[in-house]
Design an enzyme around this catalytic site. Structure first.
Site, short mmCIF file in Angstrom:
data_model
loop_
_atom_site.label_atom_id
_atom_site.label_comp_id
_atom_site.label_asym_id
_atom_site.label_seq_id
_atom_site.Cartn_x
_atom_site.Cartn_y
_atom_site.Cartn_z
N ASP A 59 -69.95 -58.72 -86.83
CA ASP A 59 -69.11 -59.82 -87.28
C ASP A 59 -69.98 -60.75 -88.13
O ASP A 59 -71.21 -60.69 -88.06
CB ASP A 59 -68.56 -60.56 -86.06
N ASP A 117 -68.37 -62.55 -81.60
CA ASP A 117 -68.40 -63.72 -80.74
C ASP A 117 -67.04 -64.35 -80.51
O ASP A 117 -66.89 -65.18 -79.62
CB ASP A 117 -69.33 -64.79 -81.32
N ASP A 133 -62.66 -60.97 -82.22
CA ASP A 133 -63.55 -59.80 -82.10
C ASP A 133 -63.30 -59.02 -80.82
O ASP A 133 -63.78 -57.89 -80.68
CB ASP A 133 -65.02 -60.24 -82.13
#
Length: 658
Positions: free
Chosen positions: A342, A542, A546
């Site tokens: 990410d 995080d 996600d």
């Protein structure tokens, strides 16, 4: 010993009681945990009495209680499985423990019971925590929404009663009650829970909005376009559960292995007892040989051959800020051969910071003065961009004057009177009104570099441009390179942020495969695409957005400092200290643990095979059988404990190659 995540009754749809707060399951409320704790305490109380040779009546009742408290549940589970004509390792372990006690090896049996009960307790805790975090996700959506009737009157209704075509009113500071499209109004909406974008997004007519996202300072009229049960938030819940269920084939494979081993061992033990009796053998000596076989064929050494390396690696990782939730995860980390990262909060710090101050005419207005005026106007605002400007001014020890007549226009910016002049700070596109001037050129340059541009005007005249960006972590480039070396392929960047910002950051860290503007389900699709290519994917993220990808991946790691509750609970491991460099280190540590597991299994297999052959081909004295069995257990345990040393972590951090 297996368990499944029970789908809560509220997970199937949007109807829920908004007054019910999110609750965590208390660990001691889980029966598996209570019984395992009691068994462990009893075992620790009996052990010293047994070792010092205390009278039997002192330690025997304690060991008996260990058998009952730690063994009744797996034993009952094994008996229930017999109804389905299956024989699993739950019952096998209890039978092995009982067999050990029957020939006087009470300590061996009790240790087996304690190990097995503890593993069941850890599995129950993981299941409960996952259910808690999914429940917490649904609480992001508001319990009620303000529906506008045909005569424009307002009605407060439960979000579950909203239908496609309804119009809802979202006031400043409220969470949006359903997925839909803006009919009237303008505002900045914080949709980090869905897309992961670090900054609120300006929303106006015909823009799409999502349930559970937080409205800013403007008022919005939203047309509901999806049934609440089909909202992005609800679909995230479903995807987390479905991704968890996709791990079932691995569990089924394990159960097949357990079944075969259990059947083989029970059949061999019964045959070893019954067949000699048919030829007139002595009952007592035959029973002793069968029970000796049960002891030496017991999987104690195999269990300890596997667990000490993995548990030692887990403990070592924990000391260095990486919480690995299970031994299965620690083993799985060593199998990954592809990484998906990410952007916001993972490769970056997740907090917007002022990076550039560009006055249009430095001779008339210096950088310091431009920043001072902008900070004064932004000071009353709660917008993340405003906080970044104010914090930058404070970091430079600037005196921020008091602003008067403050006004905020959603999607445009703020205006205020500072030192007798009217200062405006906000969106260049709104404040410039298409003017062609140097400010527009500076704005384009900043945006092409992936920054968010903020225009400052003084009495209507542009005087400077500020650049704000989410700062890259110091170790991002080196960690990305290490992961590339480790897996043999460059990591993939999966982000909900815009393509321009994503590509700029990817270029800085050396990532070539960039997939931007992704919603949670699109991140899952990207992960599954990699898996269809035969890759075992490690996902690092995080945010709530996600979580589905973390659950769908072979292994998921969450960044812990600013990570959402759902991401932290869904992930298989958590980087507690937010140190990106620990990710490739823990993967290498896992690979070392896997190599030690193989070594230990060979050692355990050699000992068990040798002792079993001796018992079957000759007469294996019970003391030698016990000594060989316990000796192999000690050898493999000590070999696995090597990974507890800090040196193992340092070597994993610095060694290169795959």
């Amino acid at each position: 010993m297996t368990s499944t995540l029970t789908r809560p009754d509220w997970a199937g749809g949007p109807v829920r009681d908004g007054a019910v707060p999110r609750r965590r399951t208390r660990i001691l409320a889980l029966p598996e945990v209570r019984w395992a704790a009691i068994a462990l305490v009893l075992f620790l109380a009996a052990l010293p009495l047994y070792l010092v040779g205390a009278p039997t009546w002192l330690w025997a009742p304690l060991f008996a209680a260990v058998y009952v408290t730690g063994g009744w549940e797996p034993g009952w589970s094994g008996l229930q499985a017999l109804k389905d004509k299956t024989l699993d390792v739950d019952l096998l372990m209890v039978v092995a423990a009982a067999g050990a006690a029957a020939i006087g090896q009470v300590l061996d049996g009790a240790l087996l019971i304690v190990i097995f009960a503890t593993s069941g307790a850890l599995e129950a805790i993981a299941t409960a925590r996952t259910a808690d975090s999914v429940r917490g996700l649904l609480n992001l959506a508001p319990a009620t929404a303000t529906r506008l009737n045909e005569d424009d009157t307002e009605e407060s209704v439960a979000t579950g009663q909203l239908q496609v075509g309804d119009t809802i009113l979202v006031r400043p500071g409220e969470r949006i009650g359903a997925d839909g499209r803006v009919l009237e109004g303008a505002s900045d909406v914080d949709q980090a829970t869905i897309t992961g974008e670090p900054l609120p997004v300006a929303k106006g007519e015909q823009d799409e909005v999502f349930a559970g996202t937080l409205n800013g300072t403007g008022s919005l009229r939203v047309a509901v376009e999806r049934d609440p049960s089909e909202s992005v938030i609800a679909r995230i819940v479903t995807m987390v559960e479905e991704a968890s269920e996709t791990k079932a084939p691995t569990q089924l494979f394990i159960e097949k292995v357990e079944q075969r081993y259990s059947l083989g061992m029970v059949t061999a033990t019964v045959a070893l007892f019954v067949v000699p009796l048919l030829f007139g053998a002595d009952v007592q000596s035959t029973l002793l040989r069968a029970m000796t076989f049960m002891i030496v064929a017991s999987p104690c050494a195999v269990v300890l051959a596997t667990m000490p390396p993995l548990l030692s690696a887990m403990a070592n990782a924990g000391r260095h800020g990486v919480l690995v939730k299970s031994a299965v995860t620690m083993e799985g980390l060593g199998q990954v051969d592809a990484v998906a990262l990410d952007k916001t909060g993972t490769l970056t710090e997740g907090t917007p910071r002022l990076t550039t101050v560009l006055p249009l005419n430095a001779s008339k207005l210096s950088e310091q003065e431009l920043l001072r005026l902008a900070a004064a106007a932004e000071h009353p605002s709660e917008h993340p961009l405003a906080r970044a400007v104010v914090e930058a001014a404070r970091a430079r020890d600037l005196t921020i004057p008091v602003a008067l007549d403050f006004d905020s226009a959603p999607g445009t910016g703020v205006t205020a009177s500072v030192d007798g002049a009217r200062v405006a700070v906000g969106s260049p596109a709104r404040l410039l009104d298409g003017e062609d001037n140097p400010a527009a050129e500076l704005t384009v340059g900043l945006e092409e570099d992936g920054h968010t541009a903020v225009l400052v005007t003084l009495d209507g005249t542009p005087v400077g441009v500020l650049g704000v960006a989410d700062r890259l972590r110091n170790e991002a480039a080196s960690s990305t390179a290490a992961l590339c070396e480790l897996t043999g392929t460059s990591p993939v960047l999966l982000t909900g942020d815009n393509a321009r910002a994503a590509e700029r950051l990817a270029a800085e860290v050396g990532i070539t495969d960039v997939r931007a503007g992704l919603l949670p389900q699109e991140k899952v699709s990207a992960v599954k695409e990699l898996e269809r290519a035969g890759r075992k994917v490690l996902v690092v993220g995080d945010g709530v957005n996600d979580a589905p990808a973390l659950a769908a991946a072979h292994t998921g790691i969450a960044m812990g400092r600013a990570g959402s509750d759902l991401a932290l609970e869904t992930a298989d491991a958590v980087v507690v200290r937010d140190e990106l460099a620990t990710i490739h280190t823990v993967v290498r540590l896992s690979r070392r643990a896997r190599r030690l597991v193989v070594q230990n299994l060979v050692i355990a297999g050699v000992f068990i095979t040798g002792l079993v052959v001796w018992d079957l081909a000759g007469t294996l004295p019970l003391p030698i059988g016990v000594a060989g069995h316990e000796g192999s257990t000690i050898v493999v345990a000590l070999n696995g404990l090597r990974l507890l040393a800090d040196g193992a972590w340092r070597r994993a951090r610095t060694e290169g190659g795959r």
